[in-house]
Design an enzyme around this catalytic site. Structure first.
Site, PDB file in Angstrom:
ATOM      1  CG  HIS A 120      -1.699  -1.233   1.429  1.00 23.52           C
ATOM      2  ND1 HIS A 120      -2.973  -1.447   0.961  1.00 23.52           N
ATOM      3  CD2 HIS A 120      -1.334  -2.390   2.034  1.00 23.52           C
ATOM      4  CE1 HIS A 120      -3.373  -2.669   1.290  1.00 23.52           C
ATOM      5  NE2 HIS A 120      -2.393  -3.271   1.932  1.00 23.52           N
TER       6      HIS A 120
ATOM      7  CE  LYS B 264      11.425  19.611 -11.015  1.00 23.42           C
ATOM      8  NZ  LYS B 264      10.155  20.051 -11.608  1.00 23.42           N
TER       9      LYS B 264
ATOM     10  CB  SER C 196      12.794  22.810 -15.240  1.00 21.97           C
ATOM     11  OG  SER C 196      11.946  23.936 -15.400  1.00 21.97           O
TER      12      SER C 196
ATOM     13  CD  GLU D 143       8.794  12.547 -15.419  1.00 22.19           C
ATOM     14  OE1 GLU D 143       7.810  13.246 -15.653  1.00 22.19           O
ATOM     15  OE2 GLU D 143       9.951  13.016 -15.372  1.00 22.19           O
TER      16      GLU D 143
END
Ligand code: ARG
Length: 487
Positions: free
Chosen positions: A164, A291, A285, A298
């Site tokens: 979980h 970043k 970024s 992803e």
């Protein structure tokens, strides 16, 4: 790409047609923009077919030599990017046959004897799929081997295991790596299974009902490296089960990669800090200078969406098609090519990323301090001392609740106080709340005992190698390919 209206000689079915087709009919009908990826297999298939026709005396020695010479020069041009594909010639099969006619004249008209584009595309697709699935299997084996390497180096690196997405019990980085390796080996076995089932030549099935000419189906099968021939001509030209199976395997494979990607995204975040992804796999970024985004991880997640979509697209195309060939079947190719290319690319980048990822020992150890990951081990100790499991569970749950309220941990409370509270010997408790000992006490097959993880990591290298070797068998050059390369 030429898109002018077809001139009469470009349409190989043009005998009974006087007028040009509507421009949109041509645009929608043409598949060459995407099915030219079958060019190599189409040439090889034609060489096998021509060789069989010659051996059956359906083609003279001279015409055979002209056809093989022409096909060789066509493949050379395609390979060098010098072949002119035209939409007017509809698909890969007719582009190649028409070009053969441009090059060698009349003998080209004999190549399609006892063949239809229906059995031709069926054989081309099987050949293409066989090679691509075999290559993908090698990438799968490499990814399994990469996880094996990670597991060998990190066999005894403790980390929290989750259910979980809540801290649950300790495992090791190696144990987690091997979990992903197991899934990869299943994916590989699934592909090998698909390869075995599609190992039959559909050539000779003709348009749908074979031919009256005395062809030799076993001969073309052998020349193309198939171990047998398909048993029903209607089935052979309309069956795309192997395409569905391959794409289902791709969808599941992409799904596995997606889960790996999601874990890397989470674990590379500042919130977890378990792993560092080298710059090669991240991007910055354009706005926020600090970043480092885990784009590749992803995209493993994101790309799975399109591969699953490709499978669904094909299933919908096939659903409800009457036997035998229908033009709808042409719609199998774009999803197939997309799914296989995406799967293959993602597998390769994952293997490199997995090898390069830097696991952060101290962050992992710090995470183990919080979350009461050894609560179950304490329950086991009470059970060993004779307390019924349910009672032991309640007792430890109450203790955990107490410590949570006091913002404390097992370690902070200490073995002595714990032992007193639970009524068990202090040595027993001390062993139970030490992560390394806790891991060593899980001494059963499949558990994260560091020595077991280490030996499974070594075995993984051999298992991955066996998978790669099994794939290699399907990549052996066929007799028809040897004729193409003049071998
Ligand atoms: N381009 C077609 C396909 O991929 C080849 C077969 C066409 N056959 C036909 N009878 N029109 O399905």
């Amino acid at each position: 790409m030429t898109t002018s209206a077809p001139t009469a000689p470009d349409r190989l079915w043009g005998g009974g047609y006087g007028e040009a087709t509507h421009p949109l009919v041509q645009k929608l009908n043409a598949s060459v923009d995407f099915d030219k990826r079958l060019a190599y297999d189409d040439v090889v298939g034609s060489i096998a077919h021509a060789t069989m026709l010659r051996d059956q005396s359906l083609l003279s020695e001279a015409d055979y030599a002209a056809i093989v010479g022409g096909l060789r020069s066509i493949w050379r041009d395609i390979h060098n990017g010098q072949f002119e594909w035209t939409q007017a010639r509809e698909d890969v099969h007719m582009n190649i046959e028409a070009s053969l006619r441009d090059r060698i004249g009349d003998p080209a008209g004999r190549l399609h004897t006892a063949r239809s584009r229906n059995d031709q595309v069926a054989v081309d697709e099987r050949l293409w799929l066989r090679r691509n699935l075999a290559e993908i299997t090698r990438h799968i084996a490499d990814l399994a081997a990469a996880f094996g390497q990670v597991a060998r180096v990190h066999a005894s690196w403790p980390m929290p295991g989750y259910t979980h997405l809540q801290r649950a019990q300790p495992v090791t980085v190696g144990h987690l790596a091997l979990a992903h390796a197991e899934a990869q080996l299943r994916d590989g076995a699934r592909v090998l299974d698909c390869l075995r089932r599609m190992d039959a030549s559909p050539l000779g099935s003709g348009a749908l009902a074979g031919t009256t000419l005395a062809i030799d189906r076993d001969k073309t099968a052998k020349l193309l490296g198939f171990s047998t021939v398909t048993r029903n001509s209607l089935d052979a030209v309309s069956d795309r089960d192997h395409v569905v199976e391959a794409m289902a395997a791709a969808a599941l494979g992409a799904l596995h990669l997606s889960r790996i990607g999601e874990e890397l995204c989470l674990f590379a975040s500042a919130e977890f800090g378990f792993v560092r992804l080298p710059d090669a796999f991240t991007t910055g970024s354009s706005l926020m200078p600090q970043k480092k985004n885990p784009d590749m991880a992803e995209l493993l997640r994101g790309k799975s969406g399109r591969v699953i979509g490709d499978l669904v697209a094909l299933l919908v195309v096939l659903k409800g098609l009457p036997l035998a060939y229908n033009k709808d079947l042409q719609e199998d190719k774009e999803p197939l090519f997309d799914a296989m290319q995406t799967w293959s690319d993602c597998l390769q980048v994952t293997a490199d990323m997995v090898r390069a990822a830097q696991w952060q020992k101290h962050t992992l150890l710090a995470a183990l301090d919080k979350g009461f990951l050894l609560a179950t081990d304490l329950v086991d100790e009470l059970v060993r001392a004779g307390v019924p499991f349910r009672r032991a569970h309640e007792q430890v749950a109450a203790l955990v609740a107490e410590l949570v309220a006091a913002n404390s941990t097992f370690a902070q409370l200490g073995a002595l106080a714990l032992a007193t509270k639970l009524g068990v010997p202090v040595a027993v408790v001390a062993a139970a709340i030490d992560v390394r000992q806790a891991l060593r006490r899980r001494d059963l097959v499949g558990a994260p005992h560091p020595a077991r993880v280490a030996s499974q990591a070594n075995a993984m290298a051999a298992r991955a190698q066996r998978l790669a070797a099994a794939a290699q068998v399907w990549l052996r050059p066929t007799p028809a390919e040897q004729i193409l390369t003049g071998g």
